[in-house]
Design a protein around this motif. Structure first.
Motif, mmCIF file in Angstrom:
data_model
loop_
_atom_site.group_PDB
_atom_site.id
_atom_site.type_symbol
_atom_site.label_atom_id
_atom_site.label_comp_id
_atom_site.label_asym_id
_atom_site.label_seq_id
_atom_site.Cartn_x
_atom_site.Cartn_y
_atom_site.Cartn_z
ATOM 1 N N ILE A 1 0.907 -1.116 -0.104
ATOM 2 C CA ILE A 1 0.022 -0.002 0.087
ATOM 3 C C ILE A 1 0.947 1.239 -0.033
ATOM 4 C CG2 ILE A 1 -1.683 1.287 1.244
ATOM 5 C CD1 ILE A 1 -2.251 -1.793 2.711
ATOM 6 N N PHE A 2 0.552 2.124 -1.053
ATOM 7 C CA PHE A 2 1.530 3.191 -1.144
ATOM 8 C C PHE A 2 0.525 4.461 -1.149
ATOM 9 C CE2 PHE A 2 4.782 0.351 -1.853
ATOM 10 C CZ PHE A 2 5.945 1.044 -1.689
ATOM 11 N N LEU A 3 1.002 5.466 -0.624
ATOM 12 C CA LEU A 3 0.622 7.108 -0.600
ATOM 13 C C LEU A 3 1.432 7.651 -1.705
ATOM 14 C CD1 LEU A 3 0.190 7.386 3.216
ATOM 15 C CD2 LEU A 3 -1.507 6.647 1.514
ATOM 16 N N THR A 4 0.705 8.807 -2.374
ATOM 17 C CA THR A 4 1.474 9.588 -3.340
ATOM 18 C C THR A 4 0.705 10.848 -3.028
ATOM 19 O OG1 THR A 4 2.441 10.219 -5.274
ATOM 20 C CG2 THR A 4 -0.067 9.257 -5.253
ATOM 21 N N GLY B 1 11.480 7.904 -3.617
ATOM 22 C CA GLY B 1 11.576 9.334 -4.331
ATOM 23 C C GLY B 1 12.887 9.490 -5.071
ATOM 24 N N LYS B 2 13.003 10.518 -5.678
ATOM 25 C CA LYS B 2 14.273 11.028 -6.562
ATOM 26 C C LYS B 2 15.462 10.879 -5.749
ATOM 27 C CE LYS B 2 11.756 13.924 -9.607
ATOM 28 N NZ LYS B 2 11.028 15.260 -9.637
ATOM 29 N N MET B 3 15.564 11.313 -4.558
ATOM 30 C CA MET B 3 16.801 11.286 -3.679
ATOM 31 C C MET B 3 17.087 9.884 -3.420
ATOM 32 S SD MET B 3 16.266 14.395 -0.921
ATOM 33 C CE MET B 3 15.600 16.002 -1.588
ATOM 34 N N GLU B 4 16.289 9.181 -2.683
ATOM 35 C CA GLU B 4 16.629 7.721 -2.586
ATOM 36 C C GLU B 4 17.012 7.043 -3.630
ATOM 37 O OE1 GLU B 4 13.513 9.367 0.264
ATOM 38 O OE2 GLU B 4 13.772 9.350 -1.957
ATOM 39 N N CYS B 5 16.579 7.319 -4.718
ATOM 40 C CA CYS B 5 16.816 6.498 -6.006
ATOM 41 C C CYS B 5 18.186 6.781 -6.779
ATOM 42 C CB CYS B 5 15.719 6.628 -6.948
ATOM 43 S SG CYS B 5 14.099 5.668 -6.605
ATOM 44 N N PHE B 6 18.995 7.641 -6.028
ATOM 45 C CA PHE B 6 20.264 7.968 -6.506
ATOM 46 C C PHE B 6 21.218 6.642 -6.002
ATOM 47 C CE2 PHE B 6 19.661 12.771 -6.458
ATOM 48 C CZ PHE B 6 19.751 12.898 -7.641
ATOM 49 N N ALA C 1 17.048 -2.972 -2.294
ATOM 50 C CA ALA C 1 16.368 -3.106 -1.056
ATOM 51 C C ALA C 1 14.869 -2.928 -1.080
ATOM 52 C CB ALA C 1 17.071 -2.142 -0.080
ATOM 53 N N ALA C 2 14.368 -1.875 -1.757
ATOM 54 C CA ALA C 2 13.021 -1.667 -1.983
ATOM 55 C C ALA C 2 12.330 -2.541 -2.619
ATOM 56 C CB ALA C 2 12.906 -0.137 -2.531
ATOM 57 N N ASN D 1 11.108 8.587 -12.357
ATOM 58 C CA ASN D 1 11.934 8.092 -13.003
ATOM 59 C C ASN D 1 11.607 6.651 -13.498
ATOM 60 O OD1 ASN D 1 12.806 6.177 -11.206
ATOM 61 N ND2 ASN D 1 14.507 7.305 -10.667
ATOM 62 N N ASP D 2 12.343 5.876 -14.409
ATOM 63 C CA ASP D 2 11.753 4.469 -14.852
ATOM 64 C C ASP D 2 11.493 3.668 -13.600
ATOM 65 O OD1 ASP D 2 12.004 5.447 -17.472
ATOM 66 O OD2 ASP D 2 13.894 4.559 -17.838
ATOM 67 N N PHE D 3 12.610 3.710 -12.597
ATOM 68 C CA PHE D 3 12.216 2.821 -11.448
ATOM 69 C C PHE D 3 10.983 2.914 -10.770
ATOM 70 C CE2 PHE D 3 12.913 1.906 -7.173
ATOM 71 C CZ PHE D 3 13.223 0.685 -6.991
ATOM 72 N N ILE D 4 10.944 4.306 -10.547
ATOM 73 C CA ILE D 4 9.710 4.482 -9.945
ATOM 74 C C ILE D 4 8.366 4.189 -10.702
ATOM 75 C CG2 ILE D 4 8.430 6.625 -8.994
ATOM 76 C CD1 ILE D 4 11.039 8.078 -8.235
ATOM 77 N N LEU D 5 8.459 4.522 -12.009
ATOM 78 C CA LEU D 5 7.145 4.158 -12.768
ATOM 79 C C LEU D 5 7.161 2.530 -12.703
ATOM 80 C CD1 LEU D 5 7.798 6.781 -15.708
ATOM 81 C CD2 LEU D 5 6.013 6.751 -13.777
ATOM 82 N N LYS D 6 8.043 1.673 -12.707
ATOM 83 C CA LYS D 6 8.130 0.320 -12.727
ATOM 84 C C LYS D 6 7.408 -0.057 -11.509
ATOM 85 C CE LYS D 6 11.554 -2.969 -13.822
ATOM 86 N NZ LYS D 6 12.670 -3.243 -14.450
ATOM 87 N N ILE D 7 7.676 0.447 -10.417
ATOM 88 C CA ILE D 7 7.133 0.162 -9.044
ATOM 89 C C ILE D 7 5.507 0.470 -8.944
ATOM 90 C CG2 ILE D 7 6.871 0.745 -6.554
ATOM 91 C CD1 ILE D 7 9.593 -0.554 -7.224
#
Length: 172
Positions: free
Chosen positions: A4-7, A101-106, A113-114, A133-139
């Protein structure tokens, strides 16, 4: 859905909802959440806090780093030594992941781990940035994830709704 995610827009109340859910859970949890740090009403950084008491800057205006979002230097070291170990699935704990988010995805280690947490049998409760980014959109495209947008109209009702969803999932 076990994830379950919040945006929502910045300062919409995503972390506040997460913290209220944590307070009302009748189940063990591990993970981290992020809070803004303000001085004189001005945001100067973002602090990560784990549920077991560790803390450190995700990003701060005074951090010197190769990775920046606007005026904030991002601490890859803190992401990898504070956030990453905290989201490792433990027994049947609920994993708190605030945020993808963008910062964590660096950090490649954070992204792995996510992903591991999401692939586990554990319930994951987290926040995820708008867009991404692509990773976030894939999630966001995963079939085992449910995303709720936090708004002024629903942010007070969301904690109870999410606690009920978690309890129902645990009963099944």
């Amino acid at each position: 859905m076990k994830n379950i995610f919040l945006t929502g827009a910045p300062s919409s109340g995503k972390t506040t909802v997460i913290k209220k859910v944590i307070q009302n859970l009748n189940h063990p949890a591990n993970g981290f959440y992020t809070e803004e740090e303000r001085v004189g009403g001005k945001r100067i950084g973002f602090l990560m806090k784990t549920l077991d008491g560790k803390r450190g800057y995700l990003a701060h205006q005074d951090i010197k780093s190769d990775f920046h979002i606007r005026r904030y230097g991002v601490s890859i070291e803190n992401i990898e030594t504070i956030a990453v170990p905290s989201i490792s699935p433990i027994k049947n704990n609920i994993v708190i992941l605030d945020e993808i988010g963008k910062m964590e995805c660096f950090s490649e280690l954070f992204k792995q781990a996510a992903t591991n947490a999401l692939h586990s049998s554990n319930i994951v409760l987290g926040t995820i940035t708008f867009g991404g980014n692509d990773f976030i959109l894939k999630i966001k495209d995963r079939e085992d994830i449910e995303i709720h947008e936090v708004t002024i109209d629903n942010r007070n009702a969301l904690p109870d709704l999410i606690v009920k969803k978690i309890e129902n999932f645990l009963e099944d």
